[in-house]
Design a protein around this motif. Structure first.
Motif, PDB file in Angstrom:
ATOM      1  N   VAL A 153       9.646  -0.796   6.933  1.00 23.84           N
ATOM      2  CA  VAL A 153       9.055   0.195   7.820  1.00 23.84           C
ATOM      3  C   VAL A 153       8.301   1.189   6.960  1.00 23.84           C
ATOM      4  O   VAL A 153       8.865   1.782   6.031  1.00 23.84           O
ATOM      5  CB  VAL A 153      10.131   0.923   8.656  1.00 23.84           C
ATOM      6  N   ILE A 154       7.033   1.335   7.243  1.00 26.44           N
ATOM      7  CA  ILE A 154       6.217   2.276   6.474  1.00 26.44           C
ATOM      8  C   ILE A 154       6.395   3.666   7.052  1.00 26.44           C
ATOM      9  O   ILE A 154       6.168   3.898   8.241  1.00 26.44           O
ATOM     10  CB  ILE A 154       4.735   1.875   6.512  1.00 26.44           C
ATOM     11  N   GLU A 155       6.818   4.573   6.209  1.00 26.90           N
ATOM     12  CA  GLU A 155       6.966   5.951   6.652  1.00 26.90           C
ATOM     13  C   GLU A 155       5.595   6.605   6.717  1.00 26.90           C
ATOM     14  O   GLU A 155       4.770   6.456   5.813  1.00 26.90           O
ATOM     15  CB  GLU A 155       7.862   6.735   5.691  1.00 26.90           C
ATOM     16  N   ALA A 156       5.377   7.312   7.818  1.00 26.03           N
ATOM     17  CA  ALA A 156       4.099   7.999   7.976  1.00 26.03           C
ATOM     18  C   ALA A 156       3.994   9.130   6.968  1.00 26.03           C
ATOM     19  O   ALA A 156       4.995   9.755   6.591  1.00 26.03           O
ATOM     20  CB  ALA A 156       3.974   8.546   9.393  1.00 26.03           C
ATOM     21  N   LEU A 157       2.800   9.368   6.508  1.00 30.46           N
ATOM     22  CA  LEU A 157       2.598  10.484   5.591  1.00 30.46           C
ATOM     23  C   LEU A 157       2.868  11.792   6.330  1.00 30.46           C
ATOM     24  O   LEU A 157       2.546  11.937   7.512  1.00 30.46           O
ATOM     25  CB  LEU A 157       1.158  10.476   5.059  1.00 30.46           C
ATOM     26  N   PRO A 158       3.491  12.756   5.648  1.00 28.21           N
ATOM     27  CA  PRO A 158       3.784  14.026   6.316  1.00 28.21           C
ATOM     28  C   PRO A 158       2.510  14.722   6.773  1.00 28.21           C
ATOM     29  O   PRO A 158       1.493  14.710   6.066  1.00 28.21           O
ATOM     30  CB  PRO A 158       4.497  14.840   5.231  1.00 28.21           C
ATOM     31  N   VAL A 159       2.585  15.274   7.984  1.00 29.31           N
ATOM     32  CA  VAL A 159       1.435  16.001   8.529  1.00 29.31           C
ATOM     33  C   VAL A 159       1.582  17.464   8.175  1.00 29.31           C
ATOM     34  O   VAL A 159       2.581  18.106   8.515  1.00 29.31           O
ATOM     35  CB  VAL A 159       1.351  15.828  10.060  1.00 29.31           C
ATOM     36  N   VAL A 160       0.610  17.978   7.472  1.00 31.57           N
ATOM     37  CA  VAL A 160       0.642  19.393   7.088  1.00 31.57           C
ATOM     38  C   VAL A 160      -0.152  20.172   8.107  1.00 31.57           C
ATOM     39  O   VAL A 160      -1.357  19.972   8.266  1.00 31.57           O
ATOM     40  CB  VAL A 160       0.038  19.587   5.674  1.00 31.57           C
TER      41      VAL A 160
ATOM     42  N   GLY B  53      -3.681   7.373  -0.553  1.00 34.84           N
ATOM     43  CA  GLY B  53      -3.513   8.527  -1.429  1.00 34.84           C
ATOM     44  C   GLY B  53      -3.400   8.061  -2.871  1.00 34.84           C
ATOM     45  O   GLY B  53      -4.252   7.350  -3.394  1.00 34.84           O
ATOM     46  N   LYS B  54      -2.299   8.415  -3.500  1.00 32.06           N
ATOM     47  CA  LYS B  54      -2.046   7.991  -4.879  1.00 32.06           C
ATOM     48  C   LYS B  54      -1.152   6.756  -4.929  1.00 32.06           C
ATOM     49  O   LYS B  54      -0.821   6.281  -6.012  1.00 32.06           O
ATOM     50  CB  LYS B  54      -1.400   9.131  -5.663  1.00 32.06           C
ATOM     51  N   GLU B  55      -0.773   6.243  -3.766  1.00 35.60           N
ATOM     52  CA  GLU B  55       0.109   5.078  -3.703  1.00 35.60           C
ATOM     53  C   GLU B  55      -0.674   3.788  -3.504  1.00 35.60           C
ATOM     54  O   GLU B  55      -1.794   3.795  -3.004  1.00 35.60           O
ATOM     55  CB  GLU B  55       1.088   5.214  -2.528  1.00 35.60           C
ATOM     56  N   LYS B  56      -0.053   2.665  -3.908  1.00 36.33           N
ATOM     57  CA  LYS B  56      -0.565   1.337  -3.593  1.00 36.33           C
ATOM     58  C   LYS B  56       0.543   0.596  -2.865  1.00 36.33           C
ATOM     59  O   LYS B  56       1.570   0.277  -3.458  1.00 36.33           O
ATOM     60  CB  LYS B  56      -0.991   0.592  -4.857  1.00 36.33           C
TER      61      LYS B  56
END
Length: 258
Positions: free
Chosen positions: A229-236, A116-119
């Motif tokens: 721990v990588i948090e999963a991106l929220p599922v919309v 997304g907008k993250e690195k």
């Protein structure tokens, strides 16, 4: 691309791995950044007959190659990497690839995955532990005042299949059995070592997600390599379709008091 790497092995371990007769002491480095000194190994003069070790020399160079022909280094971009596929064609790297190939010992490197907008940073370390050697280029630059500085860059190649999901480039890895060939600039031309400048086999590195502490050069401790721990991106969820209400029946006045 390779913009940060690490060398946490001891001098004795590096000397054994690189077949060096001697190596000065140095501290563990967890976050090596451009323009800082990096350790490079180059071919030396012919060793005395009877020696059972190849002649190699270690030296510290500035990470960021400056071509010998540069008149004003400040006007050049910071040349920390050289694409192996085109280095022989570029005047910036051509002479170094032919005459000054080097090895750069490392305990791993860092790469950033765009989500997304993250690195998100990852630490890529040898799966079996130990040390790897990156392919490097060295150049000695003499400024107008006559002072000299040794500089260098890391050669990169397309990422191996298991790393391509993080980034499409990675350092060229030279295996120990190819050290002598890579460093032999007297007899071997770039075309003779082109097979070395290819992506390594999948499975050579483990990818460990780490925090953004590595983004800042002031953070130099081992904590920057700790797994997170990588948090999963929220599922919309897509809203379910709502059936339209049936139109209200026309009021015929039957239940009206007026």
């Amino acid at each position: 691309m390779c913009g940060r790497f690490t060398l946490t092995a001891t001098p004795d371990q590096v000397a054994l791995f690189m077949a060096l007769v001697e190596l000065e002491d140095f501290p563990a480095r967890y976050n090596i950044a451009p323009t800082q000194p990096i350790l490079m190994v180059i071919a030396g003069e012919a060793r005395e007959p009877g020696s059972n070790l190849p002649d190699r020399r270690a030296l510290l160079v500035r990470w960021g190659l400056i071509p010998r022909w540069a008149k004003d280094p400040k006007s050049l971009p910071l040349l920390i990497n050289a694409r192996s596929e085109t280095a022989e064609e570029r005047g910036t790297f051509k002479a170094a690839l032919r005459h000054r190939r080097a090895l750069i010992p490392a305990s791993g490197f860092y790469e950033w995955k765009t989500v997304g907008k993250e690195k998100r940073p990852f630490f890529l370390k040898p799966r079996d532990g130990g040390i790897v050697a990156f392919a490097g280029l060295m150049e000695t630059y003499a400024d107008p005042n006559g002072s000299e500085i040794d500089t260098g860059a890391i050669l990169t190649t397309a990422a191996s299949a298991d790393i391509a999901g993080i980034h499409d480039r990675m350092p060229v890895v030279v295996h120990p059995q190819d050290f002598a060939r890579w460093l032999d600039c007297r007899r071997l031309e770039p075309r003779d070592v082109a097979d070395i400048m290819r992506p390594p086999e999948p499975g050579l590195f483990d990818a460990i997600p780490v925090s953004d502490l590595v983004n800042k050069v002031v953070n130099v401790g081992p904590e920057i390599q700790e797994r997170i721990v990588i948090e999963a991106l929220p599922v919309v969820e897509t809203p379910k379709s709502v059936k339209p209400r049936p139109p209200a029946k026309k009021d015929d006045g039957q239940f009206s008091l007026f």
